[in-house]
Motif scaffolding. Structure first.
Motif, short mmCIF file in Angstrom:
data_model
loop_
_atom_site.label_atom_id
_atom_site.label_comp_id
_atom_site.label_asym_id
_atom_site.label_seq_id
_atom_site.Cartn_x
_atom_site.Cartn_y
_atom_site.Cartn_z
N PHE A 198 7.54 105.33 -31.16
CA PHE A 198 7.00 105.49 -32.50
C PHE A 198 7.89 104.80 -33.55
O PHE A 198 7.65 104.95 -34.74
CB PHE A 198 6.88 106.98 -32.86
CG PHE A 198 5.80 107.70 -32.09
CD1 PHE A 198 4.55 107.90 -32.63
CD2 PHE A 198 6.06 108.17 -30.80
CE1 PHE A 198 3.57 108.58 -31.91
CE2 PHE A 198 5.08 108.84 -30.08
CZ PHE A 198 3.83 109.05 -30.64
N ASP A 199 8.91 104.07 -33.12
CA ASP A 199 9.89 103.53 -34.07
C ASP A 199 9.70 102.05 -34.38
O ASP A 199 10.43 101.48 -35.18
CB ASP A 199 11.31 103.75 -33.54
CG ASP A 199 11.52 103.15 -32.15
OD1 ASP A 199 10.64 102.40 -31.68
OD2 ASP A 199 12.57 103.45 -31.54
N ASP A 213 7.24 93.64 -42.22
CA ASP A 213 6.17 92.69 -41.91
C ASP A 213 5.03 93.38 -41.17
O ASP A 213 3.85 93.13 -41.44
CB ASP A 213 6.70 91.53 -41.06
CG ASP A 213 7.74 90.69 -41.79
OD1 ASP A 213 7.60 90.55 -43.03
OD2 ASP A 213 8.68 90.21 -41.16
N ILE A 214 5.39 94.25 -40.22
CA ILE A 214 4.37 94.99 -39.47
C ILE A 214 3.58 95.90 -40.40
O ILE A 214 2.35 95.94 -40.35
CB ILE A 214 5.03 95.81 -38.34
CG1 ILE A 214 5.64 94.87 -37.30
CG2 ILE A 214 4.01 96.74 -37.68
CD1 ILE A 214 6.41 95.57 -36.21
N ASP A 215 4.30 96.61 -41.28
CA ASP A 215 3.62 97.48 -42.24
C ASP A 215 2.72 96.68 -43.17
O ASP A 215 1.61 97.11 -43.53
CB ASP A 215 4.64 98.27 -43.06
CG ASP A 215 5.36 99.33 -42.23
OD1 ASP A 215 4.85 99.66 -41.14
OD2 ASP A 215 6.42 99.82 -42.65
N ASP A 216 3.18 95.49 -43.57
CA ASP A 216 2.41 94.65 -44.48
C ASP A 216 1.12 94.17 -43.81
O ASP A 216 0.06 94.15 -44.43
CB ASP A 216 3.25 93.46 -44.93
CG ASP A 216 2.64 92.74 -46.12
OD1 ASP A 216 2.10 93.42 -47.01
OD2 ASP A 216 2.70 91.49 -46.15
N ILE A 217 1.22 93.80 -42.54
CA ILE A 217 0.03 93.37 -41.79
C ILE A 217 -0.99 94.50 -41.71
O ILE A 217 -2.18 94.32 -41.98
CB ILE A 217 0.43 92.90 -40.37
CG1 ILE A 217 1.17 91.57 -40.44
CG2 ILE A 217 -0.80 92.76 -39.48
CD1 ILE A 217 1.75 91.13 -39.12
N PHE A 227 -2.52 106.56 -40.57
CA PHE A 227 -2.51 105.90 -39.27
C PHE A 227 -1.20 105.17 -39.05
O PHE A 227 -0.58 105.26 -37.99
CB PHE A 227 -3.68 104.92 -39.16
CG PHE A 227 -3.61 104.04 -37.93
CD1 PHE A 227 -4.01 104.53 -36.69
CD2 PHE A 227 -3.14 102.74 -38.01
CE1 PHE A 227 -3.94 103.73 -35.56
CE2 PHE A 227 -3.06 101.94 -36.88
CZ PHE A 227 -3.46 102.44 -35.66
N ILE A 228 -0.74 104.43 -40.07
CA ILE A 228 0.50 103.66 -39.95
C ILE A 228 1.69 104.58 -39.70
O ILE A 228 2.60 104.24 -38.93
CB ILE A 228 0.72 102.83 -41.23
CG1 ILE A 228 -0.40 101.79 -41.40
CG2 ILE A 228 2.08 102.11 -41.19
CD1 ILE A 228 -0.37 101.06 -42.72
N ILE A 236 -0.37 100.69 -32.61
CA ILE A 236 -0.06 99.67 -33.61
C ILE A 236 -0.30 98.27 -33.03
O ILE A 236 -0.84 97.39 -33.70
CB ILE A 236 1.41 99.80 -34.08
CG1 ILE A 236 1.61 101.13 -34.81
CG2 ILE A 236 1.80 98.63 -34.98
CD1 ILE A 236 0.83 101.27 -36.09
N LEU A 237 0.09 98.07 -31.78
CA LEU A 237 -0.15 96.79 -31.11
C LEU A 237 -1.63 96.47 -31.08
O LEU A 237 -2.05 95.35 -31.40
CB LEU A 237 0.41 96.82 -29.69
CG LEU A 237 0.00 95.66 -28.78
CD1 LEU A 237 0.58 94.35 -29.28
CD2 LEU A 237 0.43 95.91 -27.34
N ASP A 238 -2.45 97.44 -30.68
CA ASP A 238 -3.90 97.23 -30.60
C ASP A 238 -4.49 96.96 -31.99
O ASP A 238 -5.42 96.16 -32.13
CB ASP A 238 -4.58 98.44 -29.97
CG ASP A 238 -4.28 98.56 -28.47
OD1 ASP A 238 -3.96 97.52 -27.86
OD2 ASP A 238 -4.36 99.68 -27.94
N ALA A 239 -3.94 97.64 -33.01
CA ALA A 239 -4.43 97.44 -34.38
C ALA A 239 -4.12 96.02 -34.85
O ALA A 239 -4.97 95.35 -35.44
CB ALA A 239 -3.80 98.47 -35.32
N ILE A 240 -2.89 95.56 -34.62
CA ILE A 240 -2.51 94.20 -35.02
C ILE A 240 -3.33 93.18 -34.25
O ILE A 240 -3.80 92.18 -34.80
CB ILE A 240 -1.01 93.97 -34.79
CG1 ILE A 240 -0.18 94.87 -35.69
CG2 ILE A 240 -0.65 92.50 -35.04
CD1 ILE A 240 1.32 94.77 -35.46
#
Length: 254
Positions: A198-199, A213-217, A227-228, A236-240
């Motif tokens: 979860f980190d 960058d991940i949060d911005d995407i 969700f974030i 998160i991987l599936d969402a990106i």
């Protein structure tokens, strides 16, 4: 005849050089404090996007080449990166030591709201939300843009009016890292690892992105803050990945 033999010898030598330093790495993961083998440590080759776990003897085997980077992670231990060298192919008794994390608990001061029961006084004591809402004529809802800055307005307008350009700005800067998304989704060991995390640490290493960058995407792909904050790394991987596929479709249409 001598020329033919010489040519064959050169070809064999070149082939041997090409194969040197590439294949499978075998090593053992141990506890740095006790020197005991560690079972179920996740090992990921960040270059080849391949994963595995150690057995009960702390041993693992993984495809690798010289200068590849292996990433080791285990709950309660400090994650570690190791660069592959030629010596690691020559000797199979290489030991990788992981160090336990030491958590220092700091004092937490809880400040409850001091409510008096008088509405006029209590309203003044409540914290103020500094996030600004932006509305556009003709649209029924407003959009939160964070702090009051020119970029906040631009971000909101970009998301609403031109999603193709917005996603191009997000993913176009990191094309190589984004290509790894499909490889990560196809590797069961990496998926199993991400499902327990979860980190965002492993995602950051694999995609070579910062957490911001991940949060911005995710923010710009219209994922909610809840969700974030609560999703595991696999979600998160599936969402990106879903957002990236949308970008490719929109980019293809343009």
């Amino acid at each position: 005849m001598k020329k033919i033999i010489l040519v064959c010898f050169c070809l064999i030598s070149c082939l041997g050089i090409a194969q040197e330093g590439e294949g499978e790495i075998k090593a053992i993961v141990v506890n740095a404090q006790t020197d005991t083998p560690m079972e179920s440590v996740h090992v990921v080759n960040l270059n080849k996007v391949k994963g595995t776990i150690t057995n009960k003897n702390g041993e693992f085997t993984i495809p690798a080449a010289v200068n590849d980077t292996l990433y080791f992670t285990f709950l309660g231990f400090k994650s570690q990166k190791v660069r592959i060298t030629n010596d690691m192919f020559k000797f199979e008794d290489t030991k990788i030591a992981l160090t336990e994390l030491a958590y220092a608990l700091e004092e937490v001061i809880v400040k409850p709201y001091q409510l008096t029961g008088y509405l006029e006084i209590d309203v003044k004591n409540l914290p103020i939300n500094n996030a600004y809402q932006y509305s556009i004529s003709g649209l029924s809802k407003s959009y939160e843009g964070g702090n009051k800055t020119p970029s906040a307005v631009t971000k909101v307008l970009g998301a609403i009016l031109n999603p193709a350009d917005l996603l191009r700005n997000l993913f176009g800067k990191k094309p190589n890292q984004m290509r790894k998304l499909r490889q990560m989704k196809e590797d069961d060991q990496i998926r199993d690892l991400l499902a327990t995390k979860f980190d965002r640490e492993t995602l950051m290493e694999l995609l070579q992105l910062e957490k911001v960058d991940i949060d911005d995407i995710l923010n710009n792909c219209n994922y909610s803050k809840s969700f974030i904050m609560t999703a595991n790394d696999l979600q998160i991987l599936d969402a990106i990945s879903s957002c990236y596929e949308e970008y490719k479709v929109l980019n293809r249409k343009n």
